[in-house]
Design a protein around this motif. Structure first.
Motif, short mmCIF file in Angstrom:
data_model
loop_
_atom_site.label_atom_id
_atom_site.label_comp_id
_atom_site.label_asym_id
_atom_site.label_seq_id
_atom_site.Cartn_x
_atom_site.Cartn_y
_atom_site.Cartn_z
N VAL A 189 2.86 -4.82 2.57
CA VAL A 189 2.03 -5.69 3.41
C VAL A 189 2.47 -7.14 3.28
CG1 VAL A 189 -0.34 -5.97 4.16
CG2 VAL A 189 0.19 -4.30 2.38
N TYR A 211 0.90 -1.17 0.00
CA TYR A 211 0.00 0.00 0.00
C TYR A 211 0.92 1.20 0.00
CZ TYR A 211 -3.97 -2.93 1.33
OH TYR A 211 -4.96 -3.87 1.36
N GLY A 265 -2.20 -7.10 12.25
CA GLY A 265 -1.60 -6.21 11.25
C GLY A 265 -0.45 -6.83 10.49
N SER A 266 -0.23 -8.14 10.67
CA SER A 266 0.91 -8.78 10.01
C SER A 266 0.63 -9.11 8.54
CB SER A 266 1.31 -10.04 10.77
OG SER A 266 0.20 -10.91 10.89
N GLY A 267 -0.64 -9.05 8.14
CA GLY A 267 -0.95 -9.30 6.74
C GLY A 267 -1.70 -10.60 6.49
N LYS A 268 -2.22 -11.22 7.55
CA LYS A 268 -2.92 -12.51 7.40
C LYS A 268 -4.17 -12.37 6.54
CE LYS A 268 -3.63 -12.79 11.84
NZ LYS A 268 -3.08 -11.49 12.30
N SER A 269 -4.98 -11.37 6.85
CA SER A 269 -6.21 -11.16 6.06
C SER A 269 -5.88 -10.86 4.61
CB SER A 269 -7.02 -10.00 6.63
OG SER A 269 -7.50 -10.32 7.91
N PRO A 308 0.84 -11.86 14.53
CA PRO A 308 0.35 -10.68 15.24
C PRO A 308 -0.66 -9.88 14.41
CG PRO A 308 2.76 -10.74 15.17
CD PRO A 308 2.28 -11.82 14.29
N HIS A 315 -6.86 -17.42 15.77
CA HIS A 315 -6.06 -17.38 16.99
C HIS A 315 -6.40 -18.55 17.90
CE1 HIS A 315 -4.40 -13.52 15.97
NE2 HIS A 315 -5.59 -12.98 15.85
N PHE A 350 4.23 1.17 1.95
CA PHE A 350 4.15 0.15 3.00
C PHE A 350 3.94 -1.23 2.39
CE2 PHE A 350 1.38 -2.28 5.97
CZ PHE A 350 2.32 -2.48 6.97
N GLU A 392 -10.44 -15.45 10.43
CA GLU A 392 -10.87 -15.27 11.83
C GLU A 392 -12.36 -15.54 12.02
OE1 GLU A 392 -9.09 -12.46 14.23
OE2 GLU A 392 -7.62 -11.77 12.78
N1 LIG Z 1 -6.49 -0.37 2.35
C1 LIG Z 1 -5.37 -0.28 3.08
N2 LIG Z 1 -4.55 0.78 2.93
C2 LIG Z 1 -3.42 0.86 3.66
N3 LIG Z 1 -3.00 -0.06 4.53
C3 LIG Z 1 -3.77 -1.13 4.72
C4 LIG Z 1 -5.00 -1.32 4.01
N4 LIG Z 1 -5.53 -2.49 4.39
C5 LIG Z 1 -4.71 -3.01 5.30
N5 LIG Z 1 -3.64 -2.21 5.50
C6 LIG Z 1 -2.51 -2.47 6.40
O1 LIG Z 1 -1.96 -3.68 6.00
C7 LIG Z 1 -1.51 -4.41 7.14
C8 LIG Z 1 -2.03 -5.83 7.10
O2 LIG Z 1 -3.44 -5.82 7.24
P1 LIG Z 1 -4.24 -7.16 7.47
O3 LIG Z 1 -5.66 -6.80 7.62
O4 LIG Z 1 -3.89 -8.11 6.39
O5 LIG Z 1 -3.65 -7.68 8.84
P2 LIG Z 1 -4.10 -8.93 9.72
O6 LIG Z 1 -2.88 -9.74 9.93
O7 LIG Z 1 -5.27 -9.58 9.13
O8 LIG Z 1 -4.47 -8.23 11.09
P3 LIG Z 1 -5.64 -8.59 12.13
O9 LIG Z 1 -5.14 -9.69 13.00
O10 LIG Z 1 -5.78 -7.30 12.91
O11 LIG Z 1 -6.85 -8.93 11.36
C9 LIG Z 1 -1.96 -3.64 8.36
O12 LIG Z 1 -0.84 -2.99 8.90
C10 LIG Z 1 -2.95 -2.64 7.82
O13 LIG Z 1 -2.87 -1.44 8.53
#
Ligand SMILES: Nc1ncnc2c1ncn2[C@@H]1O[C@H](COP(=O)(O)OP(=O)(O)OP(=O)(O)O)[C@@H](O)[C@H]1O
Ligand SMILES: [Mg+2]
Lengths: 240, 240
Positions: A16, A11, A37-41, A35, A194, A14, A162
């Motif tokens: 991901v 992004y 915000g690590s990018g799993k979703s 953790p 989790h 940044f 999740e």
């Molecule tokens: N549309 C976006 N624009 C900018 N950054 C984004 C966007 N979507 C997600 N991010 C960033 O990308 C990173 C990964 O997001 P993601 O949702 O994949 O994390 P996650 O591992 O699923 O976290 P969680 O456990 O909180 O669900 C995060 O730091 C988030 O802030």
């Protein structure tokens, strides 16, 4: 069944996902943890192209995701997805929720779609709730309907992001039970969760993700017997 | 001269001339609502588009028709267009003016409704393999309708009364016909009381319809205390 090859996504500046590679075989149950915000979703949503990625490739049952020639709707129909927020269509009954995509995507007849839907509802233990609207179901029930809805497309893989995180503790078990049954029936599954007990008992493999990288990719027995990375061990200590 | 002439009042109340004027008002309202809804939907979808070539004309249209009085629009349509060789009779000019004007207001209402549909619902539909058009038809529009109906009802109520402005281009609707009759016997109060009663009857009838519409679109969202009855087929499936 799902193969990640050097998947990268940013992004802006940044990053991901950083060079994610993994191979999920038929019938495997892979738990993705890491953790917040690590990018799993992001990683799991790349599989059915709900999220795009910048480079690398993902193959779902041999079909490349990042390829203009691939029909995304057809690819998505073969990969069931279950969301943290259930996302049942609130203006439709449970039965209509499960029938919709069968009717409009797979062109099944109303009778056929209906019969299959009722069978799936029975499988997730909700046969009595076919005519209800989602608002009248508990969270756990809604999530089981969402699983039935995803299964109605006869997917080759199931993706879970999740699925139990938005549920009260007493409802987590009923959803995990459905997922466990699904795993035992041989479904290929990728689950962001989790629920470490589920991961230990049901998962064949664990992917540990941190800051957009797949740090660990190993059989769950090895992961939980301490052969994981220090970062994963830290993570486990924090959540257990 | 009497203060209040009952004979005159009942004469106007039973007047076929006035009644037919009310029917014209009703016809104008129904037509402008339907045409305005269709056109308004097109404009709303265009305005939401990512392509400037679509969103800019839509914004211009809304800006133009909401930024000028209907009175002015009607006169320009009725007297201006013939100068470009487009001859319009009074009724056509009134229908076009009302519809174009209503479309601009409904476009904003519809856009707000479409915006209110949660991205999660759309992602879930996409994940099931629905095409964008199918998502609009089965998910986005039906769910937006629930948001749209209350302000739409307001707009129709306003339109019922706003149609009287077409009297300036001598459209013989309810108000114009009342004005014509005033010239005959100068029973202003009696005549306009009858006119008010007609408008009240029509707005009240619409209120009732609107309530039913609201109940209909809200039905899925109501929590039911009593268990929902199962259809017979569902019962069979449960017991088999
Ligand atoms: N549309 C976006 N624009 C900018 N950054 C984004 C966007 N979507 C997600 N991010 C960033 O990308 C990173 C990964 O997001 P993601 O949702 O994949 O994390 P996650 O591992 O699923 O976290 P969680 O456990 O909180 O669900 C995060 O730091 C988030 O802030
Ligand atoms: Mg997440």
């Amino acid at each position: 069944m799902i193969r990640f090859e050097n998947v990268c996504k940013s992004y802006g500046s940044f990053q991901v996902l950083k060079n994610c590679s993994a191979d999920i075989g038929r019938g495997e149950v892979v738990v993705v943890c890491g953790p917040s915000g690590s990018g799993k979703s992001t990683l799991i949503k790349c599989v059915n192209a709900l999220e795009g990625f910048d480079s690398g490739q993902i193959f779902v049952d041999g079909t490349p995701v990042r390829d203009p020639a691939t029909s995304l709707p057809r690819l998505r129909a073969r990969a069931g997805m279950v969301f943290q927020g259930f996302e049942l269509f609130h203006h439709m009954t449970v039965l209509e929720n499960i029938m919709l995509a069968q009717r409009v995507v797979l062109d099944r007849s109303a009778e056929d779609a209906r019969a299959r839907s009722l069978k799936l509802l029975k499988r997730v233990g909700l046969a009595h709730h076919a005519m209800k609207y989602p608002v009248n179901l508990s969270g756990g029930q809604q999530q089981r309907v969402a699983i039935a809805r995803a299964l109605s497309m006869d997917p080759v893989v199931m993706l879970f992001d999740e699925p139990t995180s938005a549920l009260d503790p007493e409802m987590v078990a009923e959803v995990l039970a459905v997922m466990t049954e699904l795993a035992q029936a041989g479904m290929t599954m990728m689950c962001v969760t989790h629920e470490m007990a589920f991961a230990r008992q049901v998962a064949t493999r664990i992917l540990f993700v941190d800051q957009g990288e797949i740090i660990d990719d190993m059989p769950s027995a090895d992961f939980f017997s301490g052969q994981c990375s220090d970062r994963a061990r830290n993570f486990l200590e924090r959540i257990l | 001269m009497q203060i209040w002439n009952w004979h005159g009042f009942f004469m106007y109340l039973g007047s076929g001339f006035i009644f037919r004027g009310a029917l014209v008002t009703l016809m104008l309202t129904v037509f402008a609502t339907c045409a305005g809804f269709v056109l308004g939907t097109v404009v709303a979808v265009m305005k939401r588009s990512r392509h400037k070539g679509l969103s800019l004309p839509a914004r211009f249209y809304i800006w133009l028709f909401r930024g000028t009085p209907l009175l002015v629009q009607l006169i320009i349509i009725y007297t201006g267009l013939p100068k470009f060789g487009i001859r319009l009779d009074v009724t056509t000019a009134a229908l076009i003016g009302l519809s174009l004007n209503e479309a601009a207001y409904l476009a904003e209402i519809i856009r707000a409704g479409l915006d209110a549909v949660s991205p999660g619902q759309i992602a879930a539909a996409r994940a099931l393999g629905l095409e964008e058009g199918q998502i609009a038809r089965y998910i986005t529009f039906p769910q937006a309708l629930r948001i749209i109906v209350p302000p739409l009802g307001n707009s129709v109520n306003g339109l019922l009364k706003t149609t009287s402005i077409t009297s300036v281009i001598s459209m013989e609707e309810l108000l114009r016909r009342a004005q014509l009759l005033v010239q005959e016997h100068f029973m202003v109060l009696e005549l306009f009381t009858v006119t008010a009663i007609y408008y009240l009857a029509m707005t009240s009838a619409w209120d009732m319809i609107q309530r039913r519409l609201e109940n209909y679109v809200n039905r899925p969202y109501q929590r039911t205390a009593t268990p929902v009855l199962l259809e017979p087929e569902a019962n069979i499936a449960v017991t088999s």
